[in-house]
Design a protein around this motif. Structure first.
Motif: not given
Length: 421
Positions: A104-116, A37-42, A50-57
């Motif tokens: 608050t629950d893994v079922s609510e997760i939509s996207l994952l993104e790096s903060t660094h 995630l850090a590499k994609i965001a960077g 090639q990386h239009q989004n800085r997060s992954l589903t």
């Protein structure tokens, strides 16, 4: 990979919940996800197309982890659950369908993104350079704006100072015109004892300058109406139309010359001194004073002694005046003063400039010391401060006359002052 994970933020509950193999597997899963995630965001922040989004589903992240290690599959949701439970920044941000709502629950997760985000050196250098350049430009823009404001204010102050000087010059010229007309009326009874204000304006201001000098004229006209007691404003019918006119009401020249010679007195300040009409520092000890007298109106042989006395009385708290010269033929009523130092001349400037004396507005400017000595060689050796010989402005007595005559030895004589400016 196990050796890379030396610590974790999940506490003792995590350690007690799994055996060493499962625990290392979860930690390595999170480490792999974190780095990816850090590499994609960077790369996204560096402008990689090639990386239009800085997060992954969640599915993209799961596919990547399973591709890295098939053993990660059963532990993906468990690992994300520990991220939710810890409530700390572990470098991975979990967001739901609404970005601002906490997950608050893994079922609510939509996207994952790096903060660094992890960026290449060239990207970091380029971004740092752009940030520095942008801040430099911002500072330059701010400094430029401040400098522009300062320059504009200085321009406004200089312009206002120049307009004030022109206004006082215009007032003096108006007084000269009305005084001369009054004297002409004494000789020619057919003349009207007043002048229309527009006629005075048209005689003093050239047609091509009237638009530019409009504000100066209006200020001079207001000043004369409010502050000049020798001029009366009234309405007269001329050629079938009503005009505002000025009438000179001071005693005529003939009356002045046949009078007993009234004493000359200071009549207060015409305007307060500030940085617009007074230099902040005096760089020369010499002064040129204008409008101290009118040579046509003066009577007697030693009238210049009263001018000496008037200056010394006005500057009675100044012990630095060492030489005074009166240009008896000057149409501008000029008097020249030398002081011991620039500090003393500055005190004299503040005491004299902008004052009314015998109905005239006195103005002062600084004069270079070398020019002063060129005109008055005898002033080179003058170093003894002059003092007023009487406590008030009055006709000098016989005893004080000798002292004044001694001070007047440096004044202009009738023959030596012609052509002096």
């Amino acid at each position: 990979m196990c050796s890379l994970v030396r610590s974790h933020p999940f506490g003792s509950d995590f350690d007690s919940s799994y055996n060493k193999t499962d625990k290392d597997l979860i930690l390595n899963l999170l480490l792999s996800l974190h780095d990816h995630l850090a590499k994609i965001a960077g790369q996204h922040d560096c402008g990689d197309l090639q990386h239009q989004n800085r997060s992954l589903t969640l599915k993209q992240a799961s596919d990547y982890l399973e591709a890295q290690n098939q053993q990660f599959g059963p532990f993906i949701l468990v690992s994300l659950e520990w991220i939710i439970r810890t409530g700390q920044d572990v470098g991975i941000r979990l967001t739901g369908l609404t970005a601002d709502d906490p997950v608050t629950d893994v079922s609510e997760i939509s996207l994952l993104e790096s903060t660094h985000p992890r960026m290449p050196f060239t990207c970091r250098f380029r971004r740092a350079f752009l940030i520095v350049i942008s801040r430099v430009f911002l500072i330059v823009a701010v400094v430029g704006c401040v400098w522009s404001v300062v320059c504009y204010m200085k321009y406004r102050w200089r312009r206002e100072e120049e307009e004030t000087r022109q206004m006082y010059d215009m007032v003096e010229r108006i007084i000269d015109v009305l005084r001369s007309h009054s004297e002409a009326c004494q000789e020619n009874q057919d003349l009207q004892p007043y002048l229309p204000i527009p006629h005075v304006r048209d005689s003093l201001v050239q047609p091509q300058d009237r638009k530019r000098m409009k504000k100066v004229w209006e200020r001079a006209e207001s000043f004369v109406s409010a502050n000049e007691s020798r001029i009366r404003t009234e309405t007269q019918r001329i050629g079938g139309a009503d005009f505002l006119v000025w009438r000179w009401i001071q005693p005529s020249l003939t009356c002045d010359k046949t009078s007993s010679g009234p004493s000359k007195v200071w009549q207060g300040k015409a305007f307060p001194l500030d940085r617009r009409n007074s230099p902040p520092n005096s760089l020369t000890p010499c002064l040129k004073i204008r409008n101290m007298f009118d040579p046509i109106m003066e009577v007697g042989e030693n009238w210049d002694l009263a001018i000496h006395e008037a200056i010394l009385e006005k500057c009675n708290d100044n012990d630095g005046i060492v030489h005074i010269a009166v240009d008896k033929n000057s149409r501008e009523g000029c008097v020249y003063v030398k002081c011991l130092s620039a500090e003393h001349s500055g005190k004299a400037f503040k005491a004299l400039h902008g004052s009314w004396f015998d109905g005239k507005l006195v103005t002062v400017k600084y004069l270079r010391l070398d020019r002063y000595h060129q005109r008055f060689p005898q002033a080179v050796s003058c170093c003894t401060p002059l003092k007023a010989s009487s406590p008030s402005l009055s006709t000098p007595s016989i005893n004080s006359g000798s002292r004044l005559m001694h001070r007047a030895s440096s004044s202009f004589s009738t023959s030596s002052s012609s052509g002096f400016s």
